[in-house]
Design a protein around this motif. Sequence first.
Motif, mmCIF file in Angstrom:
data_model
loop_
_atom_site.group_PDB
_atom_site.id
_atom_site.type_symbol
_atom_site.label_atom_id
_atom_site.label_comp_id
_atom_site.label_asym_id
_atom_site.label_seq_id
_atom_site.Cartn_x
_atom_site.Cartn_y
_atom_site.Cartn_z
ATOM 1 N N GLU A 81 -8.305 22.130 7.520
ATOM 2 C CA GLU A 81 -7.641 21.111 8.127
ATOM 3 C C GLU A 81 -6.064 21.398 8.123
ATOM 4 O O GLU A 81 -5.568 21.862 7.238
ATOM 5 C CB GLU A 81 -7.574 19.564 7.187
ATOM 6 C CG GLU A 81 -7.171 18.467 7.623
ATOM 7 C CD GLU A 81 -7.366 17.196 7.075
ATOM 8 O OE1 GLU A 81 -6.824 16.195 7.460
ATOM 9 O OE2 GLU A 81 -8.073 17.083 5.956
ATOM 10 N N ILE A 82 -5.637 21.274 9.499
ATOM 11 C CA ILE A 82 -3.985 21.459 9.599
ATOM 12 C C ILE A 82 -3.529 20.269 10.032
ATOM 13 O O ILE A 82 -4.311 19.497 10.762
ATOM 14 C CB ILE A 82 -3.912 22.641 10.341
ATOM 15 C CG1 ILE A 82 -4.324 22.747 11.411
ATOM 16 C CG2 ILE A 82 -4.194 23.795 9.331
ATOM 17 C CD1 ILE A 82 -3.644 23.914 12.297
ATOM 18 N N LYS A 83 -2.157 20.123 9.884
ATOM 19 C CA LYS A 83 -1.469 18.827 10.478
ATOM 20 C C LYS A 83 -0.308 19.607 11.201
ATOM 21 O O LYS A 83 0.477 20.506 10.715
ATOM 22 C CB LYS A 83 -1.062 17.718 9.639
ATOM 23 C CG LYS A 83 -2.215 17.389 9.072
ATOM 24 C CD LYS A 83 -2.059 16.095 7.980
ATOM 25 C CE LYS A 83 -3.126 15.628 7.687
ATOM 26 N NZ LYS A 83 -3.034 14.338 6.498
ATOM 27 N N GLU A 122 3.066 17.770 13.292
ATOM 28 C CA GLU A 122 3.729 16.703 13.786
ATOM 29 C C GLU A 122 2.805 15.426 13.726
ATOM 30 O O GLU A 122 2.522 15.300 12.521
ATOM 31 C CB GLU A 122 4.195 16.869 15.225
ATOM 32 C CG GLU A 122 5.189 17.992 15.406
ATOM 33 C CD GLU A 122 5.716 18.379 16.541
ATOM 34 O OE1 GLU A 122 5.377 17.432 17.762
ATOM 35 O OE2 GLU A 122 6.262 19.445 16.943
ATOM 36 N N GLU A 123 2.330 15.066 14.739
ATOM 37 C CA GLU A 123 1.421 13.755 14.579
ATOM 38 C C GLU A 123 0.136 14.157 14.747
ATOM 39 O O GLU A 123 -0.742 13.146 15.134
ATOM 40 C CB GLU A 123 1.866 12.690 15.566
ATOM 41 C CG GLU A 123 3.437 11.984 15.140
ATOM 42 C CD GLU A 123 3.875 10.832 15.835
ATOM 43 O OE1 GLU A 123 3.132 10.244 16.282
ATOM 44 O OE2 GLU A 123 4.749 10.795 15.811
ATOM 45 N N LEU A 124 -0.239 15.422 14.957
ATOM 46 C CA LEU A 124 -1.479 16.056 15.285
ATOM 47 C C LEU A 124 -2.342 16.372 13.999
ATOM 48 O O LEU A 124 -1.487 16.900 13.074
ATOM 49 C CB LEU A 124 -1.539 16.923 16.404
ATOM 50 C CG LEU A 124 -1.034 16.513 17.586
ATOM 51 C CD1 LEU A 124 -0.963 17.975 18.407
ATOM 52 C CD2 LEU A 124 -2.174 15.502 18.256
ATOM 53 N N ASN A 125 -3.707 16.092 14.020
ATOM 54 C CA ASN A 125 -4.421 16.610 12.747
ATOM 55 C C ASN A 125 -5.805 17.370 13.343
ATOM 56 O O ASN A 125 -6.128 16.852 14.336
ATOM 57 C CB ASN A 125 -5.137 15.378 11.994
ATOM 58 C CG ASN A 125 -5.679 15.672 10.745
ATOM 59 O OD1 ASN A 125 -5.425 16.682 10.041
ATOM 60 N ND2 ASN A 125 -6.814 15.107 10.564
ATOM 61 N N PHE A 126 -5.754 18.681 13.241
ATOM 62 C CA PHE A 126 -6.928 19.453 13.305
ATOM 63 C C PHE A 126 -7.732 19.700 12.330
ATOM 64 O O PHE A 126 -7.453 20.426 11.349
ATOM 65 C CB PHE A 126 -6.507 20.781 13.960
ATOM 66 C CG PHE A 126 -7.372 21.750 14.420
ATOM 67 C CD1 PHE A 126 -8.620 21.375 14.937
ATOM 68 C CD2 PHE A 126 -7.063 23.151 14.627
ATOM 69 C CE1 PHE A 126 -9.548 22.223 15.615
ATOM 70 C CE2 PHE A 126 -7.811 23.979 15.025
ATOM 71 C CZ PHE A 126 -9.167 23.651 15.790
ATOM 72 N N LYS A 127 -9.183 19.363 12.364
ATOM 73 C CA LYS A 127 -10.139 19.424 11.372
ATOM 74 C C LYS A 127 -11.258 19.602 11.811
ATOM 75 O O LYS A 127 -11.928 19.360 12.558
ATOM 76 C CB LYS A 127 -10.263 17.904 10.428
ATOM 77 C CG LYS A 127 -10.936 17.887 9.351
ATOM 78 C CD LYS A 127 -10.801 16.427 8.710
ATOM 79 C CE LYS A 127 -11.848 16.327 7.503
ATOM 80 N NZ LYS A 127 -11.693 15.053 6.891
ATOM 81 N N GLY A 128 -12.133 20.537 10.853
ATOM 82 C CA GLY A 128 -13.160 21.187 11.173
ATOM 83 C C GLY A 128 -13.719 22.363 10.195
ATOM 84 O O GLY A 128 -13.204 22.288 9.114
ATOM 85 N N HIS A 129 -14.719 23.226 10.768
ATOM 86 C CA HIS A 129 -15.111 24.189 9.976
ATOM 87 C C HIS A 129 -15.477 25.358 10.799
ATOM 88 O O HIS A 129 -15.293 25.418 12.038
ATOM 89 C CB HIS A 129 -16.406 23.762 9.182
ATOM 90 C CG HIS A 129 -17.475 23.477 10.258
ATOM 91 N ND1 HIS A 129 -17.880 22.182 10.580
ATOM 92 C CD2 HIS A 129 -18.413 24.408 10.671
ATOM 93 C CE1 HIS A 129 -18.932 22.156 10.999
ATOM 94 N NE2 HIS A 129 -19.302 23.606 11.288
#
Length: 118
Positions: free
Chosen positions: A16-18, A20-27
């Motif tokens: 999971e990385i953030k 600014e106002e974006l969140n990228f989550k996964g595997h």
Amino acid sequence: MKIAFAKVANQNVDFEIKSEELNFKGHLKRIDHKNVKCLGNISGSTAHNCDRCGADISLDINENVDLIVSDGVYTDPENELSDAIEFFDHQIDLEEILKSEIEAFKSDYFYCKDCKNL
């Protein structure tokens, strides 16, 4: 955030990385000795300009990511047009994947509320 290709085994590696106002989550999950599957979701909002008048707008994003990450040149075994990203330093750069996916999303046309009706 970088993850070494060697650290991705047959078990899922969650991330999971953030930005600014974006969140990228996964595997991440290994496909074979050179390729890793990246499954995730990008959500949040990002600044953009109206493609008609140039006004500042905010884009709400909720996009699924499903791509192959290759350690070196990617060769598609089935001669399909696979969605793949190649890295050449034996590291998976998740921030680079996020940036690439956002730029691909922003390459579409987006209009402000005033220009949508023109």
